[in-house]
Design an enzyme around this catalytic site. Structure first.
Site, PDB file in Angstrom:
ATOM      1  N   ARG A 230      -9.728   3.972  -8.677  1.00  0.00           N
ATOM      2  CA  ARG A 230      -9.977   2.947  -7.809  1.00  0.00           C
ATOM      3  C   ARG A 230     -10.454   1.647  -8.495  1.00  0.00           C
ATOM      4  O   ARG A 230     -10.429   0.465  -7.751  1.00  0.00           O
ATOM      5  CB  ARG A 230     -10.959   3.420  -6.652  1.00  0.00           C
TER       6      ARG A 230
ATOM      7  N   ARG B  31     -13.418  -2.713   3.747  1.00  0.00           N
ATOM      8  CA  ARG B  31     -12.594  -1.548   2.909  1.00  0.00           C
ATOM      9  C   ARG B  31     -11.464  -2.456   2.192  1.00  0.00           C
ATOM     10  O   ARG B  31     -10.927  -2.281   0.928  1.00  0.00           O
ATOM     11  CB  ARG B  31     -12.179  -0.299   3.322  1.00  0.00           C
TER      12      ARG B  31
ATOM     13  N   ARG C 111     -13.261   8.959  11.803  1.00  0.00           N
ATOM     14  CA  ARG C 111     -14.299   8.915  10.431  1.00  0.00           C
ATOM     15  C   ARG C 111     -15.084   7.651  10.926  1.00  0.00           C
ATOM     16  O   ARG C 111     -14.766   6.720  11.391  1.00  0.00           O
ATOM     17  CB  ARG C 111     -13.199   8.616   9.157  1.00  0.00           C
TER      18      ARG C 111
ATOM     19  N   LYS D   5      -1.838   7.846   1.891  1.00  0.00           N
ATOM     20  CA  LYS D   5      -2.012   8.659   0.717  1.00  0.00           C
ATOM     21  C   LYS D   5      -2.268  10.083   0.974  1.00  0.00           C
ATOM     22  O   LYS D   5      -1.686  11.087   0.338  1.00  0.00           O
ATOM     23  CB  LYS D   5      -3.043   7.752  -0.204  1.00  0.00           C
TER      24      LYS D   5
ATOM     25  N   ARG E  92      -6.367   6.986  13.684  1.00  0.00           N
ATOM     26  CA  ARG E  92      -6.564   8.106  12.832  1.00  0.00           C
ATOM     27  C   ARG E  92      -7.659   9.026  13.376  1.00  0.00           C
ATOM     28  O   ARG E  92      -8.675   8.911  13.762  1.00  0.00           O
ATOM     29  CB  ARG E  92      -6.772   7.652  11.529  1.00  0.00           C
TER      30      ARG E  92
HETATM   31  P1  AP5 Z   1      -3.833   8.690   5.728  1.00  0.00           P
HETATM   32  O1  AP5 Z   1      -2.710   9.397   5.178  1.00  0.00           O
HETATM   33  O2  AP5 Z   1      -5.175   9.190   5.973  1.00  0.00           O
HETATM   34  O3  AP5 Z   1      -4.170   7.232   4.736  1.00  0.00           O
HETATM   35  P2  AP5 Z   1      -4.964   7.320   3.584  1.00  0.00           P
HETATM   36  O4  AP5 Z   1      -4.074   6.370   2.685  1.00  0.00           O
HETATM   37  O5  AP5 Z   1      -5.068   8.468   2.919  1.00  0.00           O
HETATM   38  O6  AP5 Z   1      -6.351   6.407   3.903  1.00  0.00           O
HETATM   39  P3  AP5 Z   1      -7.788   6.700   3.595  1.00  0.00           P
HETATM   40  O7  AP5 Z   1      -8.519   5.806   4.600  1.00  0.00           O
HETATM   41  O8  AP5 Z   1      -8.189   8.005   3.472  1.00  0.00           O
HETATM   42  O9  AP5 Z   1      -7.858   6.249   2.097  1.00  0.00           O
HETATM   43  P4  AP5 Z   1      -9.115   5.536   1.682  1.00  0.00           P
HETATM   44  O10 AP5 Z   1      -8.663   5.485   0.286  1.00  0.00           O
HETATM   45  O11 AP5 Z   1      -9.653   4.337   2.478  1.00  0.00           O
HETATM   46  O12 AP5 Z   1     -10.307   6.713   1.905  1.00  0.00           O
HETATM   47  P5  AP5 Z   1     -11.043   7.844   1.144  1.00  0.00           P
HETATM   48  O13 AP5 Z   1     -11.358   8.846   1.907  1.00  0.00           O
HETATM   49  O14 AP5 Z   1     -10.278   7.953  -0.334  1.00  0.00           O
HETATM   50  O15 AP5 Z   1      -3.059   7.758   7.156  1.00  0.00           O
HETATM   51  C1  AP5 Z   1      -3.704   6.981   7.823  1.00  0.00           C
HETATM   52  C2  AP5 Z   1      -3.395   6.904   9.124  1.00  0.00           C
HETATM   53  O16 AP5 Z   1      -1.993   6.506   9.242  1.00  0.00           O
HETATM   54  C3  AP5 Z   1      -3.338   8.435   9.690  1.00  0.00           C
HETATM   55  O17 AP5 Z   1      -3.506   8.373  11.029  1.00  0.00           O
HETATM   56  C4  AP5 Z   1      -1.655   8.925   9.417  1.00  0.00           C
HETATM   57  O18 AP5 Z   1      -1.281   9.853  10.711  1.00  0.00           O
HETATM   58  C5  AP5 Z   1      -1.104   7.675   9.930  1.00  0.00           C
HETATM   59  N1  AP5 Z   1       0.131   7.609   8.933  1.00  0.00           N
HETATM   60  C6  AP5 Z   1       0.369   7.947   7.538  1.00  0.00           C
HETATM   61  N2  AP5 Z   1       1.534   7.714   7.202  1.00  0.00           N
HETATM   62  C7  AP5 Z   1       2.242   6.788   8.296  1.00  0.00           C
HETATM   63  C8  AP5 Z   1       3.399   6.154   8.250  1.00  0.00           C
HETATM   64  N3  AP5 Z   1       4.255   6.242   7.450  1.00  0.00           N
HETATM   65  N4  AP5 Z   1       3.824   5.835   9.587  1.00  0.00           N
HETATM   66  C9  AP5 Z   1       2.817   5.644  10.643  1.00  0.00           C
HETATM   67  N5  AP5 Z   1       1.467   6.220  10.464  1.00  0.00           N
HETATM   68  C10 AP5 Z   1       1.280   6.696   9.341  1.00  0.00           C
HETATM   69  O19 AP5 Z   1     -12.354   7.053   0.627  1.00  0.00           O
HETATM   70  C11 AP5 Z   1     -13.337   6.730   1.708  1.00  0.00           C
HETATM   71  C12 AP5 Z   1     -14.481   6.090   0.884  1.00  0.00           C
HETATM   72  O20 AP5 Z   1     -15.030   7.100  -0.277  1.00  0.00           O
HETATM   73  C13 AP5 Z   1     -14.290   4.735   0.109  1.00  0.00           C
HETATM   74  O21 AP5 Z   1     -14.521   3.637   1.060  1.00  0.00           O
HETATM   75  C14 AP5 Z   1     -15.524   4.817  -0.970  1.00  0.00           C
HETATM   76  O22 AP5 Z   1     -16.742   4.495  -0.416  1.00  0.00           O
HETATM   77  C15 AP5 Z   1     -15.483   6.300  -1.456  1.00  0.00           C
HETATM   78  N6  AP5 Z   1     -14.476   6.535  -2.544  1.00  0.00           N
HETATM   79  C16 AP5 Z   1     -13.423   7.145  -2.478  1.00  0.00           C
HETATM   80  N7  AP5 Z   1     -12.752   7.560  -3.692  1.00  0.00           N
HETATM   81  C17 AP5 Z   1     -13.623   6.684  -4.478  1.00  0.00           C
HETATM   82  C18 AP5 Z   1     -13.315   6.227  -5.725  1.00  0.00           C
HETATM   83  N8  AP5 Z   1     -12.230   6.857  -6.669  1.00  0.00           N
HETATM   84  N9  AP5 Z   1     -14.283   5.376  -6.245  1.00  0.00           N
HETATM   85  C19 AP5 Z   1     -15.335   4.701  -5.699  1.00  0.00           C
HETATM   86  N10 AP5 Z   1     -15.425   5.115  -4.246  1.00  0.00           N
HETATM   87  C20 AP5 Z   1     -14.768   6.120  -3.922  1.00  0.00           C
END
Ligand code: AP5
Length: 234
Positions: A88, A171, A160, A13, A127
Site C-alpha cells: 500500500r 481512506r 465495517r 479487490k 457493503r
Molecule cells: P470489496 O471487494 O469489498 O472492495 P475492496 O477493494 O476489497 O475494499 P476494501 O474496503 O476492503 O479495501 P481497503 O483496501 O480499503 O480495506 P482493507 O480491509 O484492505 O467491494 C466493495 C463493495 O463493492 C462490496 O459491497 C462489493 O460487493 C461491491 N462490489 C465489488 N465489485 C463490484 C462490482 N464490479 N460492481 C458493483 N459492486 C461491486 O484495509 C482496511 C484498513 O486496514 C486500512 O484503512 C488500513 O488502516 C489498514 N491496512 C490494511 N492493509 C494495510 C497495509 N498494507 N498497510 C497499512 N495499513 C493497512
C-alpha cells in the site's frame, strides 16, 4: 498464481480475491482481514490498530511487513497467493520485492482494479461482510437471501466501522497520496495490468483472469515479453 490486487478502497479487490481463491484454490492474503482479526482479539496491539483503522489511516510499514512476511512463509503460500490490500506504500512494495527475490523467486502478476471515487463511496456505504467467513455482499448488487445473514455459513453480516462516509473520504485521500503511486511503480517494472472495475463482477473477473493468462503466455514464450495492459477506462 502469484498476484497483487491493487485498487482504491471498495474497488473490488476482496471480491475478486475471493473468486480467484474459490476457482484456483490459492489463499487470499488480506492485510485488512488480518488486522481486523487482531483488533477482534482485544490485545494491546489490537487497540492501537483499531484507533488507526477507525480513522482510515495506514498502519506503520514495519508492522505490516512483519505480519505479511510471516504469512507468506506458511506452506499454503508455496504454490500461489493473492495479495489483497498489500502493498500500500512504495516502501512496502520495495520490501516485498526484496523478500520475494530472496525467498521465493516467483513471477508476480499485478492487477490494478480502477474505479472512480464517487462510485466507491456508494459501494462502501452498501457493503456488508460476513463476520464469520468474510464473504462480501452489496445491498444493491449481490444482497444476501436472508436479510443480515450470510448465504454461505449463516454468520451475521456486519457494516465495517471504517465504512462511514467521513472515514471513506479519508481512506480515499490516503489512497491517492500513498497507494496510487504504486501504479507508476509497477508500470515501470512492466508488471502492471489494469482492469476496469466499473463492470459487473463476473466481467471484471474475466478480465482479471486474462491478465494471468497473458503473463503465463509471456513466460512460455508465446509473446516477446510481458505485456503492459492498459484496458480502456469507460
Ligand atoms: P470489496 O471487494 O469489498 O472492495 P475492496 O477493494 O476489497 O475494499 P476494501 O474496503 O476492503 O479495501 P481497503 O483496501 O480499503 O480495506 P482493507 O480491509 O484492505 O467491494 C466493495 C463493495 O463493492 C462490496 O459491497 C462489493 O460487493 C461491491 N462490489 C465489488 N465489485 C463490484 C462490482 N464490479 N460492481 C458493483 N459492486 C461491486 O484495509 C482496511 C484498513 O486496514 C486500512 O484503512 C488500513 O488502516 C489498514 N491496512 C490494511 N492493509 C494495510 C497495509 N498494507 N498497510 C497499512 N495499513 C493497512
Amino acid at each position: 498464481m502469484f498476484a497483487i490486487l491493487l485498487g482504491a478502497p471498495g474497488a473490488g479487490k476482496g471480491t475478486q480475491a475471493q473468486l480467484l481463491m474459490k476457482k484456483y484454490g490459492i489463499p487470499q492474503i488480506s492485510t485488512g482481514d488480518m488486522l481486523r482479526s487482531e483488533v477482534a482479539q482485544g490485545t494491546a496491539l489490537g487497540k492501537q490498530l483499531h484507533e488507526i483503522m477507525k480513522r482510515g489511516d495506514l498502519v506503520p510499514d514495519a508492522l505490516i511487513m512483519q505480519i505479511v512476511e510471516k504469512r507468506l512463509q506458511a506452506p499454503d503460500c508455496f504454490n500461489g497467493f493473492i495479495l489483497d490490500g498489500f502493498p500500500r506504500t512504495i516502501p512496502q512494495a520495495e520490501e516485498l520485492s526484496k523478500f520475494l527475490k530472496h525467498k521465493m523467486h516467483i513471477d508476480i502478476t499485478v492487477v490494478d482494479i480502477s474505479v472512480q471515487d464517487d462510485v466507491i463511496i456508494d459501494r462502501l456505504a452498501n457493503r456488508r461482510v460476513c463476520g464469520t467467513c468474510k464473504k462480501v455482499y452489496s445491498l444493491t448488487v449481490n444482497p444476501p437471501i436472508v436479510d443480515g445473514k450470510c448465504d454461505r455459513c449463516d454468520g451475521e453480516l456486519k457494516h465495517r466501522a471504517d465504512d462511514q462516509v467521513e472515514t471513506i473520504k479519508n481512506r480515499l485521500n490516503v489512497y491517492h497520496d500513498n497507494t496510487a503511486p504504486l501504479i507508476r511503480f509497477y508500470r515501470s517494472k512492466k508488471l502492471l495490468h489494469r482492469v476496469n472495475g466499473l463492470q459487473k463482477v463476473d466481467d471484471v473477473f474475466r478480465e482479471v483472469e486474462k491478465c494471468f493468462n497473458m503473463n503465463k503466455n509471456a513466460k512460455e514464450g508465446y509473446t516477446t515479453g510481458r505485456a503492459v495492459v492498459e484496458a480502456p477506462m469507460n
